[in-house]
Design a protein around this motif. Structure first.
Motif, PDB file in Angstrom:
ATOM      1  N   SER A 169      15.896  13.850   0.846  1.00  0.00           N
ATOM      2  CA  SER A 169      15.277  12.837   1.697  1.00  0.00           C
ATOM      3  C   SER A 169      16.132  12.638   2.952  1.00  0.00           C
ATOM      4  O   SER A 169      17.278  13.099   3.034  1.00  0.00           O
ATOM      5  N   GLY A 170      15.579  11.899   3.930  1.00  0.00           N
ATOM      6  CA  GLY A 170      16.321  11.645   5.160  1.00  0.00           C
ATOM      7  C   GLY A 170      17.618  10.907   4.906  1.00  0.00           C
ATOM      8  O   GLY A 170      18.663  11.226   5.482  1.00  0.00           O
ATOM      9  N   GLN A 173      20.120  13.291   3.420  1.00  0.00           N
ATOM     10  CA  GLN A 173      20.643  14.206   4.430  1.00  0.00           C
ATOM     11  C   GLN A 173      21.713  13.519   5.282  1.00  0.00           C
ATOM     12  O   GLN A 173      22.720  14.130   5.640  1.00  0.00           O
ATOM     13  N   ASP A 199      14.156   5.004   7.479  1.00  0.00           N
ATOM     14  CA  ASP A 199      13.364   3.815   7.169  1.00  0.00           C
ATOM     15  C   ASP A 199      14.285   2.601   7.062  1.00  0.00           C
ATOM     16  O   ASP A 199      15.454   2.725   6.678  1.00  0.00           O
TER      17      ASP A 199
END
Length: 397
Positions: A169-170, A173, A199
């Motif tokens: 996921s972001g 990462q 987010d």
């Protein structure tokens, strides 16, 4: 010696730098310099010191110059005039003018960078991404593996070591990017809006994780953000930029209570002071409190007294002849054991306790909160009057 110091630096993008610098000296705006010379003003007259172990947040609107000066620290941006001093192996090095060999050594060992878009290599595993800088140094594989495993555990990614970055996921990462920066053991971390692509919930969690890591590793961090909430949460020092210039630098409290101009005031006018103000901003200093020998009197009637030792540390409390219970709150969040909270008469808390936490603690005692410094010495009192006064001062300002 500060870890990083900008000394009156100017950064100009374009060919007509000489004329642009002359216009900077005349106090011309970015727009005037662009229209006259075709050169873009990146930074003008920037002076700022970042102390060792400090998180300094550079913030401002898009195009204000915050990323421009961040990238001068490792000379990704060239300085037209001035000095950028970095503490490297115990010496003060002017990164803006040092030779290529010294610059390479600084980039390899002293300054590490975490990018906004992570900057990960998709064809390499998480483990190989984290160890990339160590690999470039020529570090032996066994030692590299040990360090990478340690940093992956630090950011909670041990079980993802053999995955590729596109499987993460972001938020994960971004943790890989953090682990890669930590793996080099650089003293100075440059973070260019590292959480802005995430987010809000993930962003808030990573901010908390960064603060938790900082309490353990004590790095010097220069952090770029356009989000005031993020800046006030993370920064020991905040520098607000406009048009390539620093318009105010100081603590969150300084900026909230004493904005330098209308631009800064507009930034902070919607901020909740409870999330920013600390005990130091509202307390009654210990030096102003009535004394009776080795006791400090807390009330006008003289019935509530705190005994202090020879070093000025509170050791007991007397409530009109009855021995009371002092309870100690942990950290600037002001957490306290539930059982102690029920039984205690008075609470001892760090002097940098946030006002929001102070209000929460006041639910457990009718007495002032005793604020102490890093050595446990009484620094001041925080009671209802101090809390109200602090809030009213902010509102009146």
């Amino acid at each position: 010696m500060p870890a990083v110091e900008f000394r009156n630096i100017d950064i100009v993008f374009g060919t007509d730098q000489k004329r642009a610098l002359k216009l900077i000296d005349e106090g011309r705006t970015r727009e005037e310099i662009l229209s006259t010379t075709g050169a873009v003003l990146g930074a003008a007259g920037v002076s700022l010191a970042v102390e060792r172990g400090e998180i300094c947040v550079l913030m401002g609107l898009s195009g204000s110059g915050k990323s421009t000066i961040l990238r001068a620290i490792n000379r990704l941006n060239e300085v037209a005039r001035g000095e950028v001093i970095v503490e490297h192996k115990g010496a003060a090095i002017d990164v803006a003018h040092c030779d290529e060999g010294t610059l390479r050594d600084i980039r390899m060992h002293t300054v590490s960078m975490v990018f906004q878009q992570f900057g990960l290599l998709p064809w390499r595993t998480v483990r190989d991404n984290v160890g990339f800088g160590l690999e470039l140094r020529g570090m032996p594989a066994a030692e590299r593996t040990r360090i990478v495993d340690e940093k992956l555990a630090m950011v909670g990614l041990t079980n993802w070591a053999e995955k590729y970055t596109n499987e993460l996921s972001g938020g994960m990462q971004q943790r890989v990017g953090l682990a890669r920066a930590f793996a080099t053991d650089a003293d100075i971390l440059l973070m260019d809006e590292p959480f802005s692509a995430l987010d809000p919930l993930i962003r808030d969690k990573l901010q908390d994780e960064l603060l938790d890591l900082q309490r353990r590793i004590h790095k010097t961090i220069v952090f770029v953000s356009h989000d005031l909430d993020e800046a006030l949460k993370l920064g020991n020092k905040i520098a607000i930029m406009e048009g390539g210039r620093i318009v105010q630098a100081g603590t969150a409290e300084d900026i909230l209570l004493r904005p330098a101009n209308e631009y800064v005031a507009e930034f902070v006018k919607h901020m909740n002071p409870l999330n920013v103000l600390r005990g130091t901003a509202v307390m009654r200093p210990a030096a102003s409190l009535p004394r009776d020998g080795d006791t400090v009197v807390l009330d006008k009637a003289g019935r509530v007294r705190v005994k202090i030792d020879d070093e000025g540390r509170p050791i007991s409390i007397d409530l009109d002849g009855r021995a009371g219970l002092l309870a100690t709150a942990d950290g600037d969040a002001g957490t306290i054991d539930d059982r102690l909270a029920i039984a205690c008469d008075c609470i001892v808390a760090p002097v940098d306790l946030r006002l929001k936490a102070a209000i929460e603690l006041k639910r457990h005692t009718d007495l002032p909160i005793l604020l102490v410094d890093d050595l446990g010495r009484l620094a001041g009192l925080c009671d209802d009057d101090e809390i109200y006064r602090g809030l009213l001062r902010r509102l009146d300002g």
